[in-house]
Design a protein around this motif. Structure first.
Motif, mmCIF file in Angstrom:
data_model
loop_
_atom_site.group_PDB
_atom_site.id
_atom_site.type_symbol
_atom_site.label_atom_id
_atom_site.label_comp_id
_atom_site.label_asym_id
_atom_site.label_seq_id
_atom_site.Cartn_x
_atom_site.Cartn_y
_atom_site.Cartn_z
ATOM 1 N N PRO A 174 -17.586 -8.445 7.680
ATOM 2 C CA PRO A 174 -16.485 -7.523 7.348
ATOM 3 C C PRO A 174 -15.162 -8.039 7.892
ATOM 4 C CG PRO A 174 -18.364 -6.341 8.255
ATOM 5 C CD PRO A 174 -18.645 -7.793 8.452
ATOM 6 N N GLN A 175 -14.122 -7.925 7.113
ATOM 7 C CA GLN A 175 -12.807 -8.367 7.563
ATOM 8 C C GLN A 175 -12.173 -7.372 8.530
ATOM 9 O OE1 GLN A 175 -10.438 -9.116 4.063
ATOM 10 N NE2 GLN A 175 -11.579 -10.961 3.511
ATOM 11 N N HIS A 176 -12.604 -6.113 8.457
ATOM 12 C CA HIS A 176 -12.011 -5.086 9.312
ATOM 13 C C HIS A 176 -13.085 -4.097 9.747
ATOM 14 C CE1 HIS A 176 -8.975 -2.397 10.968
ATOM 15 N NE2 HIS A 176 -9.582 -1.402 10.354
ATOM 16 N N ALA A 177 -13.008 -3.693 11.005
ATOM 17 C CA ALA A 177 -13.912 -2.676 11.538
ATOM 18 C C ALA A 177 -13.080 -1.666 12.325
ATOM 19 C CB ALA A 177 -14.975 -3.307 12.442
ATOM 20 N N LYS A 203 -16.991 4.128 11.090
ATOM 21 C CA LYS A 203 -17.582 2.840 10.732
ATOM 22 C C LYS A 203 -17.554 1.953 11.968
ATOM 23 C CE LYS A 203 -16.052 3.237 5.933
ATOM 24 N NZ LYS A 203 -15.264 2.642 4.834
ATOM 25 N N GLU A 263 -17.614 -1.765 5.097
ATOM 26 C CA GLU A 263 -16.296 -1.341 4.618
ATOM 27 C C GLU A 263 -16.384 -0.424 3.401
ATOM 28 O OE1 GLU A 263 -13.033 -4.557 5.370
ATOM 29 O OE2 GLU A 263 -14.816 -5.629 4.697
ATOM 30 N N SER A 264 -17.430 -0.588 2.590
ATOM 31 C CA SER A 264 -17.530 0.190 1.359
ATOM 32 C C SER A 264 -18.367 1.456 1.506
ATOM 33 C CB SER A 264 -18.144 -0.678 0.247
ATOM 34 O OG SER A 264 -19.441 -1.129 0.611
ATOM 35 N N TYR A 298 -9.505 -4.962 13.963
ATOM 36 C CA TYR A 298 -10.068 -3.701 14.438
ATOM 37 C C TYR A 298 -8.955 -2.708 14.725
ATOM 38 C CZ TYR A 298 -8.653 -5.574 18.977
ATOM 39 O OH TYR A 298 -7.925 -6.099 20.019
#
Length: 655
Positions: A174-177, A203, A263-264, A298
Motif C-alpha cells: 500500500p502506498q498509504h496507511a 485501516k 486502501e480499497s 502515513y
C-alpha cells in the motif's frame, strides 16, 4: 556491438549529407555561370566578424549543428534503448512470477522453460522496440518479501498462519496507511486492536521483518517445551498448564486482510506486511522507506520494534564456529532451532540467570530427565534471579532449578570461549573450565532503535529505547510502545520495561492515544515467570533486589500453582484475564496477622519492595489473580507503617 552498429547506421546518412552540401557550396562559390569570379579575393575571405565569408560561415555552422545534433540523437537513442530494454525485462519477469503463481505444481516446469525462451528472444534488436507499460492488473517486480497469502483474507478454521515459504513472491505494498505500525509483536497487535475498537473503520498496516503473523512470545520459553506432541515446532500449538490447547498466534490468518486490499477496503481492517523491514523514516514527510526501497506514507505511526538479544563479547570474538553453536533466544525460529539442537546434542549450557535463562533451564532440565541431556546454567550472581529476588528467595529458587535436573554454576564470569575437539570450552575467570556442545546466551535485550537517526528521535542514555512522554509520544504523530519505549511513569518516574504485559498495556494505550484519547501512562503493567507448572510468580512496579524488601509468607496448597491459576482463569497468559476495577474494594482476610517466614520453605507470599519507605514494587509468589490489588497499592504511593496489615489484602492465608 549491435547498439554501436545501429547508431552508425543512423549517423552515416547525416555525415554524407553534410559532406555533399559542403562540396556543392564550394562549386557554387567558384563556378556560378561566370557571374562571380572564380578566384575569391583575399580581402573577401579575410573580412567579417569571424574571419570567414558569409556563405562559408553558414556552411560551418550547418556542419557544426549537424555534428552536435548527431551526437545528441545518439545519446538519446542509447538511453531510450536501455530504458526500453529494462522495462521489457521487468515485464517478462513479472509475467513469469504471475504465471508461476497461477500454475499447478505439475505445470510449473514447462512454464519456466517458456519464460527462459522468452528471455532469450527478448535481446534488443537493432530496431528500437515499442515501450511496454505494465497493466494495473499485473504484479509489480518481485521483492524479497512475503505477506499473508490469499488464505489470510478468507475465513479459516485453523489458528496457524500458512508456512512462510508458501506466500506469494510478490505483493503490492500500500502506498498509504492511515495507521502505520512498525513491528509485528505484542505491542503492535494490542495497538491495532485498540485502534479498531475506538475507530471501527480504521485501516491499520503492520510492517514486520519476521515471516510470521503477530504471536505471543512467553510460550516460547514456557509451555511449548512441556508438550508431549513432537509436531509442536511445526504446529506451534501447546497445552496450557490447565490442559487446554491453544495456538501461539493471537489470531488466525482469516482475522487479517490482504495488504493489497487495505486502501480499497470500505470498512477498514488490519493488514500485516511480513518479511519487510523499515530502514528509513521521514518524520517531516510522514513516510517510511522499506528495505526494498518501497515508500509508504502515513497519518499516524507507532514504533514497536522491540529489542535484539544481547550476546557476550567473548562469543562474538570467538570465531564463526563458536557463533554457529550459540543461540540468541527471541523468535519462533530460535525456538525451533534450539528444540532441534536439544534432541541432537549431549550438553547445553545456558549463560544467564534472569527470567529467560531460568525458564529455559527448567524447561530443558525437564527434558533432560527423559533423554539424558546435560543442562548447565551459569550466571555471575550468587543465586538464580539474583538481580530481582531477595537473597533468601533467590537461594530457594536456585535449589528448585537444581531439582529440575539442571547443573547450576553460580558466580561464573566467562573469560573466553573456544572450540576444541568438537566441543565448546568455556573458560571462567576463576579458572573453572566447562565443556559443552551448545550455548544459549540469555543475557538481556538491547532495544531496537535503528530508526532513531533517520527520524531524529531521542534515545535515552540511561535506560535505552526511544524517549517518549507519559502519553507515549515521541512526536506529534509518532508513538512508541513495548520494549523500545522509554516512557515517563507518572508514579515511578522514567522507566523501560521488557515484559509481555507491558507490551499489551503500552500498545493498548498508544492505540487509544493515536485515536485522540490523550491518556497518560498510569496503569502499571505486570510480568510473570513460571519455573514449570508448579512454581511461578507475578510482579509489578520496580522489583530490584538492591532495594529494601519485606516478605510475608504462608503455607501453600494445591491450588497455589501456575497450573491451578490457569485452570481458574482459563488462560495461560494470565494478564489477559486481568480487570482493573477489581482492586477498588479488596476484601481483607480475617485470619490472624501473618508474619515473615524464616524457614527455607516459601510456599506462597508477598514481597514488598520499598524506596523511601514507599512501596514501589510487589512480587506475588505463587499468589495469582491478585494483581489489581498490588496495582492499587503502588498507585496510591502511600507510606505504610505495618506491611503485615497490607499483606492481609491478598488473602494469602485462605485455604
Amino acid at each position: 556491438m549491435l547498439k554501436c552498429r545501429t547508431v552508425w547506421k543512423k549517423l552515416a546518412p547525416l555525415a554524407r549529407a553534410s559532406s555533399n552540401v559542403c562540396r556543392q557550396n564550394l562549386r557554387k562559390a567558384g563556378l556560378n555561370n561566370g557571374r562571380i569570379p572564380t578566384c575569391v579575393p583575399a580581402a573577401h575571405m579575410s573580412t567579417g566578424p569571424q574571419g570567414f565569408g558569409g556563405d562559408n560561415l553558414k556552411y560551418a555552422l550547418l556542419v557544426g549543428a549537424t555534428f552536435v545534433g548527431g551526437i545528441t540523437y545518439a545519446i538519446l537513442t542509447l538511453k531510450g534503448d536501455q530504458k526500453r530494454f529494462q522495462e521489457r525485462i521487468d515485464e517478462i519477469e513479472s509475467r513469469q512470477h504471475k504465471a508461476l503463481a497461477q500454475q499447478s505444481p505439475t505445470e510449473v516446469q514447462p512454464e519456466a522453460s517458456a519464460v527462459e525462451a522468452t528471455e532469450t528472444e527478448a535481446v534488443p534488436s537493432p530496431e528500437p522496440e515499442p515501450e511496454v507499460t505494465p497493466s494495473p492488473e499485473e504484479p509489480s517486480p518481485p521483492a524479497e518479501a512475503a505477506a499473508p497469502d490469499a488464505e489470510a483474507a478468507a475465513p479459516s478454521e485453523t489458528t496457524e498462519p500458512p508456512p512462510a515459504d508458501s506466500t506469494p513472491a510478490s505483493v503490492k505494498v500500500p502506498q498509504h496507511a492511515p495507521y502505520l505500525l512498525i513491528g509485528g509483536g505484542t505491542a503492535s497487535f494490542a495497538a491495532a486492536r485498540s485502534i479498531r475498537a475506538r475507530d471501527p473503520g480504521a485501516k491499520v498496516l503492520i510492517v514486520t521483518d519476521e515471516p510470521d503473523l503477530p504471536y505471543m512470545r512467553p510460550p516460547l520459553s514456557k509451555e511449548l517445551w512441556f508438550a508431549d506432541d513432537p509436531s509442536v515446532p511445526e504446529t506451534l500449538r501447546f497445552k496450557q498448564w490447565n490442559g487446554k490447547e491453544r495456538s501461539i498466534y493471537f489470531q488466525p490468518p482469516s482475522f487479517y486482510i490482504n495488504p493489497e486490499n487495505l486502501e480499497s477496503t470500505e470498512n477498514g481492517g488490519v493488514a500485516v506486511l511480513t518479511s519487510k523491514k523499515v530502514v528509513y523514516m521521514d518524520v517531516r514527510g510522514n513516510k517510511v522507506k522499506l528495505d526494498d526501497d518501497t515508500e509508504i506514507s502515513y497519518d499516524k505511526c507507532l514504533i514497536a520494534t522491540g529489542g535484539i538479544p544481547r550476546n557476550l563479547q567473548v562469543i562474538e570474538r570467538a570465531g564463526e564456529e563458536v557463533k554457529q553453536r550459540t543461540t540468541l533466544f527471541r523468535k519462533i525460529e530460535d525456538f525451533k532451532a534450539l528444540d532441534k539442537v536439544s534432541r541432537n546434542v549431549n550438553s547445553i549450557t545456558i549463560v544467564g540467570g534472569g527470567f529467560l535463562g531460568s525458564e529455559l533451564a527448567c524447561a530443558l532440565g525437564r527434558r533432560a530427565t527423559e533423554t539424558g541431556l546435560e543442562v548447565i546454567q551459569m550466571y555471575p550472581e550468587k543465586g538464580n534471579m539474583g538481580k530481582v529476588l531477595p537473597e533468601y528467595l533467590s537461594n530457594w529458587t536456585t535449589e528448585k532449578v537444581k531439582r529440575e535436573g539442571v547443573k547450576v554454576i553460580s558466580e561464573a564470569l566467562v573469560k573466553s570461549v573456544s572450540c576444541k575437539d568438537d566441543k565448546l570450552e568455556i573458560q571462567l575467570k576463576d579458572g573453572r573450565l566447562v565443556k559443552t556442545d551448545h550455548i544459549v546466551a540469555a543475557v538481556g535485550l538491547e532495544p531496537n532503535v535503528d530508526l532513531a537517526k533517520s527520524a531524529g528521535l531521542e534515545v535515552d542514555s540511561d535506560f535505552g529505547g526511544y524517549r517518549v512522554n507519559a502519553e507515549l509520544q515521541a512526536r506529534s504523530n509518532i508513538w512508541v510502545a513495548g520494549d523500545a519505549a522509554c516512557f515517563y511513569d507518572i508514579r515511578l518516574g522514567r522507566r523501560r520495561v521488557e515484559h509481555h504485559d507491558h507490551a499489551v498495556v503500552s500498545g493498548r494505550l498508544a492505540g487509544e492515544n493515536m485515536t485522540g484519547a490523550n491518556k497518560p501512562y498510569w496503569h502499571q503493567s505486570m510480568f510473570w515467570s513460571d519455573l514449570g507448572p508448579d512454581v511461578g510468580y507475578e510482579a509489578i512496579g520496580i522489583v530490584d533486589s538492591s532495594l529494601p524488601t519485606v516478605g510475608v509468607f504462608a503455607k501453600a496448597t494445591a491450588k497455589d500453582t501456575p497450573r491451578a491459576a490457569t485452570e481458574k482463569s482459563g488462560t495461560g497468559i494470565r494478564s489477559e484475564s486481568e480487570t482493573e476495577d477489581t482492586a477498588t474494594s479488596p476484601v481483607v482476610s480475617v485470619t490472624p496477622t501473618p508474619t515473615v517466614q524464616h524457614r527455607d520453605e516459601y510456599g506462597k507470599g508477598v514481597i514488598f519492595y520499598l524506596r523511601d519507605k514507599v512501596v514501589v514494587g510487589i512480587i506475588l509468589w505463587n499468589v495469582f489473580n491478585r494483581m489489581p490489588i498490588a496495582r492499587k497499592i503502588i498507585k496510591d504511593g502511600e507510606e505504610h507503617a505495618d506491611l503485615n496489615e497490607v499483606a492481609k489484602l491478598f488473602n494469602i492465608h485462605e485455604d
